[in-house]
Design a protein around this motif. Sequence first.
Motif, PDB file in Angstrom:
ATOM      1  N   GLY A 122      59.948  28.468  51.251  1.00 41.78           N
ATOM      2  CA  GLY A 122      59.828  28.891  49.864  1.00 41.78           C
ATOM      3  C   GLY A 122      58.449  28.727  49.252  1.00 41.78           C
ATOM      4  O   GLY A 122      58.262  28.973  48.070  1.00 41.78           O
ATOM      5  N   ILE A 123      57.472  28.313  50.045  1.00 42.63           N
ATOM      6  CA  ILE A 123      56.102  28.124  49.558  1.00 42.63           C
ATOM      7  C   ILE A 123      55.179  29.074  50.317  1.00 42.63           C
ATOM      8  O   ILE A 123      55.118  29.051  51.544  1.00 42.63           O
ATOM      9  N   LEU A 124      54.461  29.921  49.564  1.00 43.28           N
ATOM     10  CA  LEU A 124      53.433  30.774  50.153  1.00 43.28           C
ATOM     11  C   LEU A 124      52.114  30.012  50.054  1.00 43.28           C
ATOM     12  O   LEU A 124      51.676  29.663  48.961  1.00 43.28           O
ATOM     13  N   THR A 125      51.507  29.733  51.185  1.00 44.62           N
ATOM     14  CA  THR A 125      50.236  29.017  51.228  1.00 44.62           C
ATOM     15  C   THR A 125      49.151  29.966  51.711  1.00 44.62           C
ATOM     16  O   THR A 125      49.235  30.506  52.814  1.00 44.62           O
ATOM     17  N   ILE A 126      48.148  30.169  50.872  1.00 45.31           N
ATOM     18  CA  ILE A 126      47.006  31.013  51.220  1.00 45.31           C
ATOM     19  C   ILE A 126      45.821  30.079  51.423  1.00 45.31           C
ATOM     20  O   ILE A 126      45.424  29.356  50.509  1.00 45.31           O
ATOM     21  N   THR A 127      45.271  30.084  52.628  1.00 46.69           N
ATOM     22  CA  THR A 127      44.152  29.219  52.972  1.00 46.69           C
ATOM     23  C   THR A 127      42.870  30.031  52.913  1.00 46.69           C
ATOM     24  O   THR A 127      42.781  31.102  53.521  1.00 46.69           O
ATOM     25  N   LEU A 128      41.898  29.529  52.179  1.00 46.43           N
ATOM     26  CA  LEU A 128      40.616  30.206  51.990  1.00 46.43           C
ATOM     27  C   LEU A 128      39.517  29.307  52.540  1.00 46.43           C
ATOM     28  O   LEU A 128      39.214  28.264  51.965  1.00 46.43           O
ATOM     29  N   GLY A 129      38.926  29.714  53.655  1.00 49.11           N
ATOM     30  CA  GLY A 129      37.857  28.923  54.250  1.00 49.11           C
ATOM     31  C   GLY A 129      36.574  29.008  53.441  1.00 49.11           C
ATOM     32  O   GLY A 129      36.284  30.017  52.806  1.00 49.11           O
ATOM     33  N   LYS A 130      35.815  27.935  53.457  1.00 48.90           N
ATOM     34  CA  LYS A 130      34.532  27.915  52.747  1.00 48.90           C
ATOM     35  C   LYS A 130      33.419  28.368  53.682  1.00 48.90           C
ATOM     36  O   LYS A 130      33.490  28.195  54.898  1.00 48.90           O
ATOM     37  N   LYS A 131      32.379  28.951  53.089  1.00 54.49           N
ATOM     38  CA  LYS A 131      31.202  29.326  53.856  1.00 54.49           C
ATOM     39  C   LYS A 131      30.471  28.075  54.291  1.00 54.49           C
ATOM     40  O   LYS A 131      30.427  27.081  53.573  1.00 54.49           O
ATOM     41  N   VAL A 132      29.905  28.155  55.475  1.00 55.02           N
ATOM     42  CA  VAL A 132      29.112  27.045  55.973  1.00 55.02           C
ATOM     43  C   VAL A 132      27.683  27.267  55.503  1.00 55.02           C
ATOM     44  O   VAL A 132      27.045  28.244  55.887  1.00 55.02           O
ATOM     45  N   ASP A 133      27.211  26.393  54.647  1.00 51.09           N
ATOM     46  CA  ASP A 133      25.839  26.497  54.154  1.00 51.09           C
ATOM     47  C   ASP A 133      24.908  25.821  55.142  1.00 51.09           C
ATOM     48  O   ASP A 133      25.096  24.659  55.488  1.00 51.09           O
ATOM     49  N   VAL A 134      23.943  26.573  55.602  1.00 47.29           N
ATOM     50  CA  VAL A 134      22.957  26.012  56.518  1.00 47.29           C
ATOM     51  C   VAL A 134      21.866  25.368  55.673  1.00 47.29           C
ATOM     52  O   VAL A 134      21.133  26.044  54.953  1.00 47.29           O
ATOM     53  N   GLN A 135      21.825  24.075  55.744  1.00 49.80           N
ATOM     54  CA  GLN A 135      20.824  23.331  54.993  1.00 49.80           C
ATOM     55  C   GLN A 135      19.583  23.158  55.867  1.00 49.80           C
ATOM     56  O   GLN A 135      19.695  22.815  57.043  1.00 49.80           O
ATOM     57  N   PRO A 136      18.415  23.402  55.326  1.00 55.17           N
ATOM     58  CA  PRO A 136      17.209  23.171  56.116  1.00 55.17           C
ATOM     59  C   PRO A 136      17.061  21.681  56.409  1.00 55.17           C
ATOM     60  O   PRO A 136      17.470  20.836  55.614  1.00 55.17           O
ATOM     61  N   GLU A 137      16.513  21.407  57.560  1.00 58.55           N
ATOM     62  CA  GLU A 137      16.307  20.011  57.913  1.00 58.55           C
ATOM     63  C   GLU A 137      15.340  19.384  56.926  1.00 58.55           C
ATOM     64  O   GLU A 137      14.381  20.006  56.490  1.00 58.55           O
TER      65      GLU A 137
END
Length: 144
Positions: A122-137
């Motif tokens: 009875g539960i609709l679960t919508i999963t939304l992945g996050k973007k992977v932010d490439v952080q500069p070293e």
Amino acid sequence: MTLVKFNNRTRNTAPYFNNVFDSLFSDALNKNYSINKVPGVNIVESESEYAIELAAPGLEKADFQINLKKDNLSVWAEKKADDAAPKKNYSRKEFDYLSFARSFVLPESVDAEKIAAEYLNGILTITLGKKVDVQPESKEIKVS
């Protein structure tokens, strides 16, 4: 100023009739067919994803339609009455077939390629992945 409780029922009327009329009038006044019932929603955020949970019991997977257009996620569901079901002689019927639509504006951090949906218990679960932010070293820059 004092508040006075007012009861306009007469004492000679049988209690049964009061209950009948009360239920008739309350049913007529409380039943507004123009109001659409919208399922409750929980939104959960973790480090890697968002999850939207919609409480929609009594539906099946095929009843849902989920669309993504730009940053707008739309969820529709419609359950129609089954005409092939045997007719019953109800004295009162409160079960209702429903349809609803919900829309969500998604943040920029959602990756459109990482969206999935699951309907369970009875539960609709919508999963939304996050973007992977490439952080500069990070590095230290010396002033010369």
